[in-house]
Design an enzyme around this catalytic site. Structure first.
Site, PDB file in Angstrom:
ATOM      1  N   HIS A 113      57.661  28.478 132.373  1.00 52.39           N
ATOM      2  CA  HIS A 113      56.288  27.876 132.838  1.00 52.39           C
ATOM      3  C   HIS A 113      55.638  27.498 131.593  1.00 52.39           C
ATOM      4  O   HIS A 113      54.236  27.897 131.335  1.00 52.39           O
ATOM      5  CB  HIS A 113      55.450  28.982 133.740  1.00 52.39           C
ATOM      6  CG  HIS A 113      55.094  28.500 135.076  1.00 52.39           C
ATOM      7  ND1 HIS A 113      53.837  28.672 135.672  1.00 52.39           N
ATOM      8  CD2 HIS A 113      55.720  27.513 135.831  1.00 52.39           C
ATOM      9  CE1 HIS A 113      53.881  28.235 137.095  1.00 52.39           C
ATOM     10  NE2 HIS A 113      54.815  27.366 136.914  1.00 52.39           N
TER      11      HIS A 113
ATOM     12  N   HIS B  72      62.323  17.898 135.785  1.00 49.34           N
ATOM     13  CA  HIS B  72      62.270  19.399 136.078  1.00 49.34           C
ATOM     14  C   HIS B  72      63.026  19.627 137.252  1.00 49.34           C
ATOM     15  O   HIS B  72      63.758  20.668 137.493  1.00 49.34           O
ATOM     16  CB  HIS B  72      60.612  19.588 136.496  1.00 49.34           C
ATOM     17  CG  HIS B  72      60.518  21.136 136.665  1.00 49.34           C
ATOM     18  ND1 HIS B  72      60.521  22.088 135.391  1.00 49.34           N
ATOM     19  CD2 HIS B  72      60.291  21.939 137.661  1.00 49.34           C
ATOM     20  CE1 HIS B  72      60.456  23.423 136.014  1.00 49.34           C
ATOM     21  NE2 HIS B  72      60.033  23.227 137.383  1.00 49.34           N
TER      22      HIS B  72
ATOM     23  N   GLU C  17      63.219  31.147 134.083  1.00 48.54           N
ATOM     24  CA  GLU C  17      62.548  29.932 134.307  1.00 48.54           C
ATOM     25  C   GLU C  17      61.403  29.718 133.300  1.00 48.54           C
ATOM     26  O   GLU C  17      60.772  30.994 132.662  1.00 48.54           O
ATOM     27  CB  GLU C  17      62.214  29.829 135.780  1.00 48.54           C
ATOM     28  CG  GLU C  17      63.177  29.354 136.568  1.00 48.54           C
ATOM     29  CD  GLU C  17      62.739  28.232 137.634  1.00 48.54           C
ATOM     30  OE1 GLU C  17      61.599  27.885 137.670  1.00 48.54           O
ATOM     31  OE2 GLU C  17      63.512  27.838 138.381  1.00 48.54           O
TER      32      GLU C  17
ATOM     33  N   ASN D 106      67.656  27.131 133.407  1.00 54.29           N
ATOM     34  CA  ASN D 106      66.639  26.418 133.559  1.00 54.29           C
ATOM     35  C   ASN D 106      66.454  25.368 132.533  1.00 54.29           C
ATOM     36  O   ASN D 106      66.935  25.667 131.332  1.00 54.29           O
ATOM     37  CB  ASN D 106      65.307  27.027 133.801  1.00 54.29           C
ATOM     38  CG  ASN D 106      63.851  26.146 133.715  1.00 54.29           C
ATOM     39  OD1 ASN D 106      63.173  26.176 132.837  1.00 54.29           O
ATOM     40  ND2 ASN D 106      63.692  25.088 134.843  1.00 54.29           N
TER      41      ASN D 106
END
Length: 737
Positions: free
Chosen positions: A95, A49, A93, A531
């Site tokens: 999650h 990550h 990004e 990302n």
């Protein structure tokens, strides 16, 4: 070894996500056995990550420069010049893993994190977008995830006070064990007020700002770099907890001290928290960093150095401040009710030194923590190419009328109004075009300039052919922006894939990057931020390869934009672009025929570029009344969407006798748009396009309250709307029962 330190065993190393050779590499780098805090630090810095160790080699091939690009990848957000001394900052990004484990908090902290990435640059956030993918509707966890994620996105964005203006929601069984939550944020700033994370100056104070540190989110970045299994629920403690009201205060305080000239460098405490933010600031500035954790504001008693360095508590910033501005900055943060603590200083040692309770808990070479992270050129293979599905090989199992209604009410193509009505898309008062169109539009300050924005990808195309699918994702984003009249200026990406240690998955990733890069270069659409989210799989079942593309476009005058809604009876409907009836990997083939097969439609980037320029010219000159790009579901779905948006029907003529009707209506050929115009303008547009060598056909008229396709029973706008609007609310209502 420090007292009370655990022994560093192979089991402990494995629990931190490090492979034996990676641990050996770290030991060789520092010349001794690490402390537990040092092990935690390197596990965070060297995980997928944070280090991009599997993807870096491919990401380097993307085009990242352009005439408008101020900052490309490497900063908290990409920054692009929009003229008049203004810039736009934006990034996307993921999650995904936290949202699958705890959907509400996972989604809220995803939104909070991407907002911080934008205002860390000195830009005030003006819009949010999201891209969501869930498992099959009949999977027992899907409704719970949809409900929690949507509530989380709305709960954070609405409370923080930024409009959520666009997005995408879809369903597929391949996301059953791993949903996708990709969040994008857009902000604007004066060009001279942009700040970066590069520290400068020796002996400068390092200041901790924002909320207190707790034990939430420890190992969050490591968890995001691992695939799931049946015990994924046990990872719930690694999910952070967000507070949008604290973040709003943090935004205002940060922008105020930036305006006052207090800031040398600033970094959001995101993945890996204090560790990653401090290392990045020092390493970029060729400086050492020394931190005294006794000064870190904590909300829990007895936190260890290990816990403080790896905590991912939200709404926190790290700054390097001008020493003579420290008192002024402290007063501003005190005014906003936020913690302000000097916790360290910059040094000339190029060491990352962590002190706690009078002991040195970590002493590491700061540059090498990033520079010496493993970088893998993982083996990859290209899967055998799927054969094209000839349109003659696809028979129509139901009437085209029934097929259209079924597609309009399918989980992927149905209205997502139930979702976006839970988001405040009007706050700040600058939203010009709300969700539901090709791209959202916001006014920049008082205007007349505006920004258009969208995010999209067609995962079934990428699964069928990663290279063409990557190209198509960029082209689709380009078309969405052109369709509202905006000049596409730059893009961000969120590359969601499975386990990169499997050669077939790494092949999908590598080829998709090639496709994205080729399209971005050809369309002059540079990649300025992004990302990578890997290991999106559970028990060996990977998600569909999903390289989400978020794009931003510039409108010189927001009053001269286009929308997709039919405007008036009698308008001519013109189809721009070539129609061959491509059904491979199409929504029709999947939803109506139950077949997920065939190659996706080829993407002609020359045609995409030319057609986009022409569409923008037609909008700029006021020659068209409505514009819509053609994508999922093809011509018939696009006509239905325009009819429902404008509450007007259309009569379509029998304009192509060679392509079978179901392929004509539902084929997904690329580089196509529908435009409407006054009858007197239609011939001029058709001539103009013919002269430019662009295929264009007059196909019908806007009229009445029904969509009339040749040889089909007319469909009322009300019936289309009922099918389109019904599925998602009914699905979610069942969840509540």
């Amino acid at each position: 070894m420090l007292k009370n330190e655990p022994e560093i065993t192979p089991e402990l190393v494995k629990a931190h996500g490090l492979k034996p050779d990676e641990y050996d590499r770290f030991v060789k780098l520092i010349g001794r056995t690490p402390t537990i805090t040092e092990l935690g630090i390197v596990s965070a810095m060297w995980n997928e990550h944070c280090s991009y160790k599997s993807s870096k080699i491919h990401l380097k091939t993307l085009p990242t420069k352009g005439r408008r690009v101020v900052y490309g990848p490497g900063e908290n957000a990409g920054v692009v010049d929009i003229g008049d001394g203004m810039v736009v900052a934006f990034k996307m990004e993921s999650h995904n893993h936290p949202s699958y484990i705890e959907p509400y908090q996972g989604a809220t902290t995803g939104v909070g994190g991407i907002l911080r990435d934008v205002f860390t640059m000195g830009a005030r956030p003006v819009a949010c977008l999201n891209f969501l993918r869930f498992g099959a509707p009949d999977h027992p966890k899907t409704k719970h995830l949809v409900s929690g994620v949507v509530a989380g996105i709305g709960g954070y964005g609405n409370s923080f006070g930024v409009p959520t203006v666009a997005g995408s929601v879809g369903f597929h069984p391949r996301y059953n064990g791993n949903c996708l939550v990709n969040a994008m944020a857009v902000g604007i700033a004066k060009r001279e007020m942009i700040f970066t994370s590069q520290a400068s100056g020796v002996g400068m104070p390092i200041v901790y700002l924002g909320s207190k540190t707790g034990r939430d989110g420890i190992h969050g970045a490591t968890m995001a770099s691992a695939e799931f299994d049946d015990k994924s629920e046990e990872k719930r403690p690694t999910v952070q907890v967000g507070d949008p009201f604290a973040e709003k205060l943090l935004l205002e305080a940060c922008l105020e001290i930036m305006q006052k000239g207090c800031v040398i460098a600033i970094q959001d405490m995101g993945a890996a928290g204090l560790t990653c933010s401090a290392v990045e600031m020092g390493a970029k500035g060729d400086l050492g960093i020394e931190l005294d954790l006794d000064s870190v504001p904590c909300r829990e008693e007895g936190m260890s150095a290990y816990e403080m360095m790896l905590s991912e508590s939200q709404e926190r910033m790290l700054m390097v401040l001008h020493p003579h501005k420290e008192a002024e900055a402290r007063a501003i943060f005190t005014k906003w009710g936020l913690d302000f603590a000097v916790i360290g200083k910059t040094t000339d040692t190029l060491r990352f030194v962590i002190k706690h309770r009078g002991e040195v808990m970590a002493d590491l070479p700061i540059k090498e923590l990033g520079d010496e992270a493993p970088e893998y050129d993982r083996p990859w293979i290209e899967q055998p190419k799927r054969l094209a599905v000839r349109r003659t090989e696809v028979s129509a199992p139901i009437s085209n009328r029934d097929a259209l209604l079924k597609l309009l009410g399918s989980p992927d193509l149905c209205s997502k109004r139930w979702v976006w009505e839970q988001y405040d898309h009007l706050i700040l008062g600058n939203t010009v075009q709300q969700p539901g169109g090709d791209a959202a539009i916001i006014r920049i300050e008082e205007g007349p300039k505006g920004l258009a924005m969208t995010c999209d990808v067609t995962p079934r195309y990428v699964e069928a052919d990663p290279f063409e699918g990557g190209k198509q994702a960029v082209a689709e984003c380009w078309r969405n922006l052109c369709a509202v009249g905006a000049e596409p200026i730059a893009l961000t990406d969120n590359l969601n894939f499975g386990n990169p240690e499997r050669p077939e998955i790494m092949g999908q990733f590598a080829l998709a990057i090639r496709g994205i890069g080729e399209a971005a270069r050809k369309l002059d659409f540079p990649v300025v931020s992004g990302n990578v989210s890997l290991y999106n799989e559970t028990n060996g079942q990977g998600i569909l390869p999903t390289p989400t593309i978020g794009g931003v476009g510039l409108l010189p005058d927001v009053t001269r934009h286009a929308s997709l809604a039919f405007k008036q009876d009698g308008d001519a409907i013109v189809l721009i672009g070539e129609t061959k009836g491509w059904l491979g990997a199409s929504a029709y083939l999947a939803e109506i025929c139950g077949r997920e097969e065939g190659a996706p439609p080829p993407v002609d980037l020359d045609a995409e570029f030319q057609h986009g320029l022409i569409i923008r010219k037609l909008i700029e000159e006021g020659m068209v009344n409505a514009v819509h790009d053609l994508s999922d579901g093809g011509l018939a779905v696009a006509l239905a969407e325009m009819a429902m948006a404008g509450d007007l029907g259309a009569q379509i003529q029998d304009f192509d006798t060679e392509v079978p009707k179901h392929a004509l209506y539902f084929g997904e050929d690329q580089a196509r748009y529908l435009v409407t115009c006054d009858g007197s303008t239609a011939a001029r547009i058709e001539h103009y396009l013919t002269q430019a060598g662009v295929p264009a056909k007059f196909i019908g008229l806007v009229m009445g309250k029904e969509l009339i396709l040749p040889g089909e029973t007319p469909i009322s706008v009300d019936d289309m709307r009922k099918a389109h609007e019904g599925w998602l609310p009914e699905f979610m209502a069942q969840a509540a029962e």
